[in-house]
Design a protein around this motif. Structure first.
Motif, short mmCIF file in Angstrom:
data_model
loop_
_atom_site.label_atom_id
_atom_site.label_comp_id
_atom_site.label_asym_id
_atom_site.label_seq_id
_atom_site.Cartn_x
_atom_site.Cartn_y
_atom_site.Cartn_z
N ALA A 250 0.81 -1.21 0.00
CA ALA A 250 0.00 0.00 0.00
C ALA A 250 0.85 1.27 0.00
O ALA A 250 0.32 2.38 -0.03
CB ALA A 250 -0.93 0.00 1.22
N GLY A 251 2.18 1.09 0.05
CA GLY A 251 3.06 2.25 0.06
C GLY A 251 3.40 2.73 1.45
O GLY A 251 3.98 3.81 1.62
N GLY A 252 3.03 1.95 2.46
CA GLY A 252 3.28 2.33 3.84
C GLY A 252 4.68 1.98 4.30
O GLY A 252 5.47 1.36 3.58
N GLU A 253 4.97 2.38 5.51
CA GLU A 253 6.26 2.14 6.14
C GLU A 253 6.10 1.00 7.15
O GLU A 253 5.10 0.95 7.87
CB GLU A 253 6.70 3.42 6.85
CG GLU A 253 8.04 3.39 7.49
CD GLU A 253 8.39 4.75 8.07
OE1 GLU A 253 8.31 4.91 9.31
OE2 GLU A 253 8.73 5.65 7.28
N LEU A 254 7.07 0.12 7.21
CA LEU A 254 7.01 -1.03 8.11
C LEU A 254 7.98 -0.86 9.27
O LEU A 254 9.13 -0.47 9.07
CB LEU A 254 7.36 -2.31 7.34
CG LEU A 254 7.40 -3.62 8.13
CD1 LEU A 254 6.03 -3.95 8.72
CD2 LEU A 254 7.90 -4.75 7.23
N VAL A 255 7.48 -1.16 10.48
CA VAL A 255 8.31 -1.24 11.67
C VAL A 255 8.27 -2.70 12.12
O VAL A 255 7.20 -3.23 12.39
CB VAL A 255 7.81 -0.32 12.80
CG1 VAL A 255 8.65 -0.51 14.07
CG2 VAL A 255 7.82 1.14 12.35
N ALA A 256 9.44 -3.32 12.18
CA ALA A 256 9.54 -4.72 12.61
C ALA A 256 9.90 -4.75 14.09
O ALA A 256 10.85 -4.07 14.51
CB ALA A 256 10.59 -5.46 11.80
N VAL A 257 9.16 -5.54 14.85
CA VAL A 257 9.44 -5.71 16.28
C VAL A 257 9.86 -7.17 16.47
O VAL A 257 9.06 -8.08 16.28
CB VAL A 257 8.22 -5.38 17.15
CG1 VAL A 257 8.54 -5.60 18.63
CG2 VAL A 257 7.76 -3.95 16.90
N VAL A 258 11.12 -7.37 16.84
CA VAL A 258 11.67 -8.70 17.02
C VAL A 258 11.71 -8.98 18.53
O VAL A 258 12.32 -8.22 19.28
CB VAL A 258 13.08 -8.80 16.40
CG1 VAL A 258 13.66 -10.19 16.55
CG2 VAL A 258 13.03 -8.39 14.92
N PRO A 259 11.05 -10.07 18.97
CA PRO A 259 10.89 -10.30 20.42
C PRO A 259 12.18 -10.58 21.19
O PRO A 259 12.21 -10.35 22.40
CB PRO A 259 9.97 -11.53 20.49
CG PRO A 259 9.25 -11.54 19.18
CD PRO A 259 10.22 -10.99 18.19
N SER A 260 13.24 -11.07 20.55
CA SER A 260 14.47 -11.39 21.28
C SER A 260 15.65 -11.42 20.30
O SER A 260 15.46 -11.51 19.09
CB SER A 260 14.35 -12.75 21.97
OG SER A 260 14.22 -13.78 21.01
N ARG A 261 16.84 -11.37 20.86
CA ARG A 261 18.04 -11.38 20.00
C ARG A 261 18.19 -12.70 19.26
O ARG A 261 18.74 -12.74 18.16
CB ARG A 261 19.28 -11.07 20.83
CG ARG A 261 19.31 -9.60 21.29
CD ARG A 261 20.62 -9.22 21.95
NE ARG A 261 20.91 -9.94 23.17
CZ ARG A 261 20.42 -9.65 24.37
NH1 ARG A 261 19.58 -8.62 24.51
NH2 ARG A 261 20.76 -10.36 25.43
N ASP A 262 17.68 -13.81 19.83
CA ASP A 262 17.82 -15.12 19.18
C ASP A 262 16.59 -15.52 18.37
O ASP A 262 16.52 -16.64 17.87
CB ASP A 262 18.13 -16.21 20.22
CG ASP A 262 16.90 -16.63 21.02
OD1 ASP A 262 15.91 -15.86 21.11
OD2 ASP A 262 16.93 -17.75 21.57
N TYR A 263 15.63 -14.62 18.23
CA TYR A 263 14.35 -14.98 17.61
C TYR A 263 14.53 -15.56 16.21
O TYR A 263 13.96 -16.60 15.87
CB TYR A 263 13.42 -13.76 17.56
CG TYR A 263 12.06 -14.06 17.00
CD1 TYR A 263 11.09 -14.66 17.79
CD2 TYR A 263 11.76 -13.77 15.68
CE1 TYR A 263 9.84 -14.96 17.28
CE2 TYR A 263 10.51 -14.06 15.15
CZ TYR A 263 9.55 -14.65 15.96
OH TYR A 263 8.32 -14.95 15.46
#
Length: 163
Positions: free
Chosen positions: A57-70
């Motif tokens: 849709a042309g939007g911006e994505l923010v990725a949230v990673v739950p842990s360093r080893d995810y």
């Protein structure tokens, strides 16, 4: 600008993937893509469909990673290419301050989603929480308790695999 976060089922049937993708496409079509931000943990299933449709849709994505080893510990080989592609496409990647994935890390990631969200998109069959904590229904209940508007996306014919 409207910030949408997502929670949803991972185990969608193949037919449901198309139905949910179409519903998400229609939801985001109502918004100006340049003013659209999507926040997702990029899990398989709903989170990934949401992220892909935000970007389409042309939007911006923010990725949230739950842990360093995810990535190494929890992302299955079949989902890894999509996960990696979406992390690369994200305008921002937030890694929760946990070494290992687990309930505490998932709950913290969900907290980040709700803190950032103007609205929560819940790809959810409407069933109550399963008792484990941190699941889709739990996040919906938490959002509603905090006054975050929830858009439930569960098109007619959608089903979870094996349920």
């Amino acid at each position: 600008m409207t910030v949408f976060a997502v929670t949803g089922h991972m185990d969608l049937t193949d037919t449901s993937v198309l139905l949910v993708r179409t519903a998400l496409h229609d939801l985001f079509a109502e918004h100006d893509g340049s003013a659209l931000v999507g926040v997702s943990c990029l899990a398989a299933g709903s989170d990934t469909l949401f992220a892909e449709e935000v970007l389409a849709a042309g939007g911006e994505l923010v990725a949230v990673v739950p842990s360093r080893d995810y990535r190494e510990a929890k992302v299955k080989p079949g989902h890894a290419p999509a996960f990696d592609r979406l992390v690369q496409a994200a305008a921002e990647v937030v890694v929760a301050p946990f070494a290992t994935a687990g309930r505490e890390a998932y709950e913290a990631a969900n907290r980040v989603l709700l803190e950032r969200a103007d609205r929560l998109v819940a790809v959810w069959n409407g069933r109550p929480p399963g008792g484990k904590g941190g699941g889709t229904a739990d996040v919906v209940l938490q959002a509603r308790a905090e006054g975050v508007p929830v858009d439930v996306v569960w098109p007619p014919g959608a089903e979870r695999a094996g349920v």
